[in-house]
Design an enzyme around this catalytic site. Structure first.
Site, short mmCIF file in Angstrom:
data_model
loop_
_atom_site.label_atom_id
_atom_site.label_comp_id
_atom_site.label_asym_id
_atom_site.label_seq_id
_atom_site.Cartn_x
_atom_site.Cartn_y
_atom_site.Cartn_z
N GLY A 80 0.82 -1.21 0.00
CA GLY A 80 0.00 0.00 0.00
C GLY A 80 0.85 1.25 0.00
N VAL A 114 3.87 1.40 2.35
CA VAL A 114 3.79 0.34 3.34
C VAL A 114 4.25 -0.97 2.71
CG1 VAL A 114 2.30 -0.89 4.96
CG2 VAL A 114 1.83 1.51 4.40
N LYS A 137 5.70 1.03 7.55
CA LYS A 137 5.34 2.24 6.83
C LYS A 137 6.58 3.12 6.73
CE LYS A 137 2.18 6.22 6.92
NZ LYS A 137 1.07 6.86 7.66
N ASP A 147 -8.96 11.19 9.25
CA ASP A 147 -8.80 10.64 7.90
C ASP A 147 -9.40 9.23 7.83
OD1 ASP A 147 -8.11 10.69 5.23
OD2 ASP A 147 -6.05 10.03 5.56
#
Length: 1007
Positions: A710, A717, A732, A840
């Site tokens: 990702g 990530v 990450k 978020d």
């Protein structure tokens, strides 16, 4: 003659500035310069490249026969690293350049455009970034250009349209964006085009119709939209067309089969195609593979497919084909004429009627037959054993009746047999154990009776054995406990008796053991502690007695339910050390003594202890009686003993007072030091550096794309295997070049360092180091979530096939996930030490574990709200402005409002609507005054089933609680969260209660 010599000399003078002189010295120096840019540890592969060896004898170098200049460089598959030297452009006689399957980084040098003789260029499977150089358009002789599997960004340059001789163009598996330039239609010699696995978008240009020589087109996994231009009659030579996993829409043309007469492979799956399947597809005599699954097709499956003799694959799953009536399966009888069939996949449709006996006459080459998640009735044909090559048989979630036919025992190659959630009866046949290659046997949620056959122990490769919720009796065959490969053993909801033997310790790979709701008795074996991979233990509602054995070695356990038994003794303190434990139910037993207060016992939301009348202590929320301090009886005959007790108590009280004074002084000193220390961020103080850059580099295989799972605004990530602890984590890596990345790093550490909740992704540690090039490096290490993000489950059509979920989420699973997210937001907003706004929330930030439990992640934009009383908004993370992601951001943020818990409620509302409608807030349907909110509200009156996610409607849900009522209640909660005014929105506490109420009604109706 003089004129010829003059012209030749003039040409040489013109070419000389570009290095095009007729000498091999230029090539020699070029290749030595190229070698110098290769990673030092890989240069040994090019050891022959030195001045003591003639140039044309260098390994992997090809020279011309006459001029002895370098014409070919074949370095593919050597795993070379480093960068590609710009000097490569000096090889002016180069015809073929192969650098594929290496580890080159950096950019493609623009100097490649100097190679005007180049015909073949292959730089696939590297780590090249940047864009495709426009200078490549100078390589006018190019026949083949392959740049697949890199990290190329930007778009396809329109200049490539000038490569008029190009026959092969492979640009797949990159990060290419933007529209496909119309100039590509100029390459009329193009035969093969692959743009798969990119982020390209827009409509296919009409100019592509000019590519009349095309035989292969792959546009899979992009964001191409609009109606696909099947009207391009000039593509009559096309043999392979793969446009799966895009956003193409519209009806499939009735004459599609006439437009593509030579098609062998036609992949149109995971788009938004509507209408019926064109019957003209049967006119394509060479058709071998047809895949149109995961669309919105309706109508019947054409019977004339039986005329396509070469057909090998028919994949039409997850559409709305059929009408839940007799005749829907007639196409299967027609397909008996297709002698080469290998796969039939029509699951997840609206197919009804009885199972036709003609299934037994299908091709004997058939490997997979998928008919699950429909409404097929009747019994399984007795002669199904004729399909001797069958490896996968999926008939789950239908309304099949009768018993398992005896001929199934002939399918010795069967690996997957899924019959769960039907109405089948009879005994589980002994012959099932003769199918020794079985890896998954799903027979749960039927009415099977009798005993579990001992012969199942012959299935030594079994991974998943599910026979729960039947009417089985007798004991668990001891041989099953010796199948060491078992990962899931689920036998819950039967009437099994006997004990759980010590052989359970042989299940070395078991992850889930579910034996609840039976009549098992005896003590739990000590050997249970040998199952080190166990994550889920469900033994509730049995007759087990005695104490819980020593299972402190099960450090991976996440869920334990031992409720409603006759267990006794004290609650083991080692449960406090299970850091992954998110659910512990010990209620309705005979436990006694003091309840621990450490670890998981500090969180009353994840443990249940009611119905144990002799328990005491624990945290206040458990509402247990206090544990009384036992005082010795009054005795005058032993004054010395009483005196010792009094002295001991006095010393103990004095010691506690001293400890309290020292603790208070330490707290005050620490608080004062925090106030004065303003220059060092407090965030990193919470972490000790437990892992180095080198460990992460090794654990991710050099941050390989193969481990990429990702990417976001501030980082990427990766999946990593930590060498020190040998466990899989998510890493990450922050992009420190991105503005706000460092502040995002600090915010995420600050938000997560002191909060604990079962539905929060766990931040294990942080790495603040220097990489091997001397650059600053920041990374956050989290628990790895094997089921990926909620986003990929809601929108599988947008995910690479290798990462795509094998099924869709059911209504109940979505409801559970929504409750998980609501629970963690309620914790962050109300029950945390300081209120936190996530800022978020969206599906990609909701991660799912093995059990599809939700874990909220990505706190890079989170705000500790109490700090706004003394610190300005501008000094928090990054520049002022709208926070979060378009479509999920509360409207007040767009007007300069500060982050708040009400903004999170709005984002959750959008998330809830998306989960149950299957539509993103940025869907093409929405624009102007039409939003996901208004779209849902308009349909809520009497069209709720029309806007529901098709995968919910196709899940075969059959309960007395009406589906439309359930969806209405859930969507109403979402709408209340999305109110324009923050004052009118629900609180997350109210949201959680309402969703739990819907789930309880669901369960009552289902039972």
């Amino acid at each position: 003659m003089r004129m010829f010599l003059f012209l030749s000399f003039s040409a040489l003078m013109l070419l000389e500035p570009y290095g095009f002189t007729f000498t091999d010295e230029t090539d020699r120096q070029t290749l030595l310069e190229f070698k110098s840019q290769v990673s030092e540890n890989k240069r040994v592969i090019l050891s022959s490249w030195n001045n003591s060896v003639p140039l044309c004898n260098w390994d992997k170098v090809i020279c011309g026969l006459k001029h002895k200049r370098v014409t070919g460089l074949n370095l593919g598959g050597l795993q070379l690293g480093g960068v590609i030297s710009p000097s490569i452009g000096n090889l002016s006689f180069l015809i073929s350049l192969n650098l594929s399957d290496n580890s080159f980084g950096g950019k493609i040098p623009t100097e490649v455009g100097n190679l005007f003789r180049l015909e073949y260029l292959d730089m696939s499977q590297n780590f090249l970034g940047g864009g495709i150089p426009t200078s490549m358009s100078n390589c006018s002789r190019l026949l083949s250009l392959r740049l697949t599997s890199n990290s190329l960004g930007e778009g396809v340059p329109s200049e490539l349209g000038s490569l008029m001789k190009l026959e092969i163009l492979y640009l797949g598996s990159n990060n290419l964006k933007g529209n496909l330039p119309a100039s590509m239609g100029n390459i009329t010699s193009l035969k093969r085009l692959s743009l798969a696995y990119n982020n390209m978008e827009g409509e296919i240009p009409d100019d592509m119709a000019r590519l009349s020589q095309m035989v292969f087109v792959s546009l899979t996994v992009n964001n191409f939209s609009g109606g696909f231009p099947f009207h391009v009659y000039n593509w009559s030579s096309l043999e392979v067309l793969s446009i799966s996993i895009n956003s193409f829409s519209g009806n499939l043309r009735p004459d599609l089969g006439n437009l593509l007469p030579k098609i062998r492979t036609l992949f149109l799956g995971s788009n938004y195609f509507t209408g019926v399947i064109p019957t003209t597809l049967s006119n394509i005599s060479n058709l071998q593979a047809l895949a149109i699954g995961n669309n919105s097709l309706i109508g019947s499956i054409p019977l004339n497919f039986g005329k396509v003799n070469n057909l090998q694959l028919v994949a039409l799953e997850v559409n709305s084909l059929g009408s839940y009536s007799s005749g829907d399966l007639d196409f299967l009888s027609a397909l008996t004429n297709c002698s080469q069939l290998v796969i039939i996949s029509v699951g997840g449709n609206r197919l009804g009627g009885p199972m036709p006996t003609s299934i037994a006459n299908l091709s004997r080459t058939l490997i997979s037959l998928e008919l699950g998640k429909n409404l097929i009735s009747g019994s399984i044909p007795q002669d199904i054993g004729n399909l001797i090559s069958l490896q996968s048989l999926y008939l789950e979630e239908n309304i099949l009746t009768g018993s398992l036919p005896a001929s199934l025992g002939k399918l010795v190659g069967l690996g997957k047999l899924h019959m769960n959630s039907n109405r089948m009866s009879g005994e589980i046949p002994f012959y099932i154990g003769n199918i020794t290659r079985l890896e998954s046997l799903y027979l749960s949620n039927n009415s099977f009776e009798g005993t579990i056959p001992q012969s199942l122990s012959n299935c030594s490769q079994m991974l998943y054995l599910h026979v729960g919720n039947n009417k089985l009796s007798g004991t668990i065959p001891p041989g099953i406990m010796q199948i060491s490969s078992l990962v899931h053993l689920k036998m819950e909801g039967n009437s099994l008796t006997g004990s759980l033997t010590k052989d359970v310790g042989r299940l070395q790979n078991i992850v889930e053991l579910s034996l609840g709701n039976n009549k098992l008795s005896g003590q739990l074996p000590q050997a249970l502690g040998n199952c080190l991979s166990l994550g889920v233990i469900y033994l509730q509602e049995n007759l087990f007695d005695g104490a819980i054995p020593d299972i402190k070695g099960l450090v991976s356990v996440r869920r334990v339910d031992l409720s409603n038994n006759n267990l006794s003794g004290s609650i083991p303190r080692y449960f406090s050390n299970f850091s992954l434990l998110e659910y512990l139910n010990l209620s309705l037993n005979n436990f006694e003594g003091r309840v621990p207060t450490e670890g998981v016992f500090q969180n009353a939301t994840i443990i249940s202890l009611f119905g144990n009348k002799d328990l005491c202590g624990g945290i206040r929320e458990l509402q247990l009686r206090p544990c009384l301090v036992e005082t010795p009886p009054r005795q005058t005959k032993h004054p010395s003993l009483l005196k010792k007790v009094v002295i001991g108590v006095s010393v103990g009280i004095a010691f506690l007072l001293l400890l309290l004074i020292v603790s208070i002084r330490w707290f005050i000193k620490r608080k004062n030091s925090r106030r004065t220390d303003n220059q060092t961020p407090s965030t990193l103080g919470a972490f000790h550096e437990k892992i180095s850059y080198g460990d992460l580099q090794k654990g991710t295989d050099g941050f390989s794309l193969r481990n990429l799972i990702g990417s976001g605004n501030f980082g990427t990530v990766f999946k990593a295997l930590l060498p020190t602890e040998n466990n899989v984590v998510a890493v990450k890596v922050l992009n420190l070049q991105r503005r706000g990345a460092m502040k995002s790093f600090l915010a995420e550490c600050e938000s997560l360092k002191n909060i604990r909740h079962r539905n929060l992704v766990k931040l294990l540690t942080a790495c603040s180091s220097i990489d091997f090039q001397g650059n600053e490096f920041r990374a956050l290490i989290y628990d790895f979530m094997p089921n990926g993000s909620l986003d990929m489950w809601l929108h599988p059509e947008e995910v690479e096939e290798v990462h795509r979920p094998s099924r869709t989420l059911t209504l109940l699973e979505r409801l559970n996930i929504a409750i998980d997210v609501a629970s963690v937001l309620d914790y962050l907003h109300i029950h945390c030490h300081e209120p936190i706004a996530h800022c978020d929330l969206k599906p990609s930030n909701v991660l799912l574990d093995d059990d599809l439990c939700a874990h909220v992640s990505d706190f890079g934009l989170a705000r500790l709200l109490l700090k706004f009383d003394r610190e300005s908004f501008l000094n928090q993370l990054s520049s002022a402005g709208v926070r979060g992601t378009i479509g999920y951001t509360a409207p007040e943020y767009g007007m300069g409002g500060q982050p708040s818990i009400y903004g999170d409620v709005y984002s959750f509302g959008v998330l809830l609507l998306e989960m149950f409608t299957g539509k993103r807030p940025t869907n093409y349907l929405f624009g102007g005054n039409v939003t996901l909110h208004s779209y849902t509200k308009l349909a809520l009156q009497d069209k709720v089933l029309d806007i529901a996610d098709n995968s919910i409607l196709n899940s075969g849900l059959r309960v007395s609680f009406p589906l439309d009522e359930c969806l209405t209640l859930v969507l109403e909660v979402g709408l209340r969260c999305c109110e324009e005014s923050s004052a009118n929105r629900l609180t997350m506490s109210e949201v959680e209660k309402k969703l739990i109420s819907v789930r309880e009604r669901f369960f009552k109706a289902k039972s």
